[in-house]
Design an enzyme around this catalytic site. Sequence first.
Site, PDB file in Angstrom:
ATOM      1  N   LYS A  14       0.828  -1.209   0.000  1.00  8.77           N
ATOM      2  CA  LYS A  14       0.000   0.000   0.000  1.00  8.77           C
ATOM      3  C   LYS A  14       0.865   1.263   0.000  1.00  8.77           C
ATOM      4  O   LYS A  14       0.642   2.168  -0.800  1.00  8.77           O
ATOM      5  CB  LYS A  14      -0.946   0.005   1.216  1.00  8.77           C
ATOM      6  N   ARG A  89      -9.520   0.235   9.117  1.00  8.55           N
ATOM      7  CA  ARG A  89      -9.065  -1.135   9.319  1.00  8.55           C
ATOM      8  C   ARG A  89     -10.091  -1.949  10.105  1.00  8.55           C
ATOM      9  O   ARG A  89      -9.881  -3.149  10.315  1.00  8.55           O
ATOM     10  CB  ARG A  89      -7.770  -1.109  10.118  1.00  8.55           C
ATOM     11  N   ARG A 128      11.142  -7.115   4.074  1.00  5.93           N
ATOM     12  CA  ARG A 128      11.170  -5.713   4.495  1.00  5.93           C
ATOM     13  C   ARG A 128      11.875  -5.550   5.844  1.00  5.93           C
ATOM     14  O   ARG A 128      12.567  -4.555   6.077  1.00  5.93           O
ATOM     15  CB  ARG A 128       9.721  -5.211   4.590  1.00  5.93           C
ATOM     16  N   ARG A 134      11.628  -2.576  11.105  1.00  9.31           N
ATOM     17  CA  ARG A 134      10.450  -2.282  11.923  1.00  9.31           C
ATOM     18  C   ARG A 134      10.254  -3.364  12.968  1.00  9.31           C
ATOM     19  O   ARG A 134      10.262  -4.549  12.646  1.00  9.31           O
ATOM     20  CB  ARG A 134       9.206  -2.211  11.022  1.00  9.31           C
ATOM     21  N   ARG A 146      -0.859 -10.252  12.887  1.00  8.13           N
ATOM     22  CA  ARG A 146      -1.397  -9.187  12.023  1.00  8.13           C
ATOM     23  C   ARG A 146      -2.246  -9.782  10.898  1.00  8.13           C
ATOM     24  O   ARG A 146      -3.258  -9.206  10.503  1.00  8.13           O
ATOM     25  CB  ARG A 146      -0.266  -8.342  11.458  1.00  8.13           C
TER      26      ARG A 146
HETATM   27  P1  ATP Z   1       1.614  -2.127   4.402  1.00  4.95           P
HETATM   28  O1  ATP Z   1       2.861  -2.880   4.401  1.00  4.95           O
HETATM   29  O2  ATP Z   1       0.658  -2.630   3.324  1.00  4.95           O
HETATM   30  O3  ATP Z   1       1.821  -0.667   4.287  1.00  4.95           O
HETATM   31  P2  ATP Z   1       1.319  -2.779   7.299  1.00  4.95           P
HETATM   32  O4  ATP Z   1       0.163  -3.469   7.936  1.00  4.95           O
HETATM   33  O5  ATP Z   1       2.612  -3.498   7.298  1.00  4.95           O
HETATM   34  O6  ATP Z   1       0.852  -2.380   5.831  1.00  4.95           O
HETATM   35  P3  ATP Z   1       0.949  -0.164   8.551  1.00  4.95           P
HETATM   36  O7  ATP Z   1      -0.263   0.163   7.785  1.00  4.95           O
HETATM   37  O8  ATP Z   1       2.071   0.782   8.450  1.00  4.95           O
HETATM   38  O9  ATP Z   1       1.646  -1.531   8.142  1.00  4.95           O
HETATM   39  O10 ATP Z   1       0.475  -0.349  10.100  1.00  4.95           O
HETATM   40  C1  ATP Z   1       1.367  -0.717  11.124  1.00  4.95           C
HETATM   41  C2  ATP Z   1       0.619  -0.941  12.436  1.00  4.95           C
HETATM   42  O11 ATP Z   1       0.042   0.315  12.894  1.00  4.95           O
HETATM   43  C3  ATP Z   1      -0.568  -1.888  12.386  1.00  4.95           C
HETATM   44  O12 ATP Z   1      -0.199  -3.246  12.500  1.00  4.95           O
HETATM   45  C4  ATP Z   1      -1.405  -1.407  13.592  1.00  4.95           C
HETATM   46  O13 ATP Z   1      -0.877  -1.871  14.799  1.00  4.95           O
HETATM   47  C5  ATP Z   1      -1.214   0.106  13.554  1.00  4.95           C
HETATM   48  N1  ATP Z   1      -2.284   0.744  12.769  1.00  4.95           N
HETATM   49  C6  ATP Z   1      -2.129   1.365  11.558  1.00  4.95           C
HETATM   50  N2  ATP Z   1      -3.309   1.809  11.085  1.00  4.95           N
HETATM   51  C7  ATP Z   1      -4.246   1.442  12.006  1.00  4.95           C
HETATM   52  C8  ATP Z   1      -5.656   1.583  12.101  1.00  4.95           C
HETATM   53  N3  ATP Z   1      -6.367   2.171  11.118  1.00  4.95           N
HETATM   54  N4  ATP Z   1      -6.290   1.105  13.189  1.00  4.95           N
HETATM   55  C9  ATP Z   1      -5.616   0.518  14.171  1.00  4.95           C
HETATM   56  N5  ATP Z   1      -4.285   0.326  14.158  1.00  4.95           N
HETATM   57  C10 ATP Z   1      -3.594   0.783  13.092  1.00  4.95           C
HETATM   58 MG    MG Z   2       2.280   0.862   5.255  1.00 10.33          MG
END
Ligand code: ATP
Ligand code: MG
Length: 187
Positions: A14, A89, A128, A134, A146
């Site tokens: 994303k 989410r 990653r 991270r 997750r």
């Molecule tokens: P991507 O790799 O596709 O960008 P991702 O799930 O690895 O997605 P992020 O979207 O950056 O990573 O989110 C990281 C963390 O931040 C999530 O696992 C969650 O704990 C928290 N978080 C992010 N957005 C939300 C949300 N809308 N509601 C609740 N927690 C969130």
């Molecule tokens: Mg992200």
Amino acid sequence: MKYYILFGPPGAGKGTQATAMAEKFNLCHISTGELLRAEINAGTELGVQAAALINNGKLVPDEVVEGMIASRFASVKGVDGFLLDGFPRTLKQAEALDELLDEDGEVVTAVISIMIPDEMIVERIQGRALKEGRADDASLATIQHRIDTYHAQTEPLIAYYKARGKYREVNGVGSIEEVREAIFNLF
Ligand code: ATP
Ligand code: MG
């Protein structure tokens, strides 16, 4: 104003695709994950609380991210719209977003969903982890949590947006350029 949602499981790409889309359509890219990581890095009280959840693969409370989104909508000027990445989410967040937009007579323009299978989620996030370091990418148990959270709490949004005629899906398996092409072909 346009309100696009970039949807998909963790590790779908994303953030990567958001940059290209935001540029092409003059949108403000809002990544709740990035905003939360900035709070963590700055050592704010919110950051400390969020880190305890995020680093265990849990979601932060709905009100926290809803507040972050509302304050950006109110303060960002000079764009043609917004590109939401990582929000909503949960169903509660999706309903909160609809209410927030409705106050200004606005609606969600479209949801662009980037789909990849679960095995690829693990593969990509582990790749990653080596580059970005991270904390929430470091352990397989956290990644798996997750994925489970995605299926239980986030996947139901697909039906929510399909029912409203907003849902568009692209195949997230392929190169960055191929996925970008597939997204641009939707418009
Ligand atoms: P991507 O790799 O596709 O960008 P991702 O799930 O690895 O997605 P992020 O979207 O950056 O990573 O989110 C990281 C963390 O931040 C999530 O696992 C969650 O704990 C928290 N978080 C992010 N957005 C939300 C949300 N809308 N509601 C609740 N927690 C969130
Ligand atoms: Mg992200």
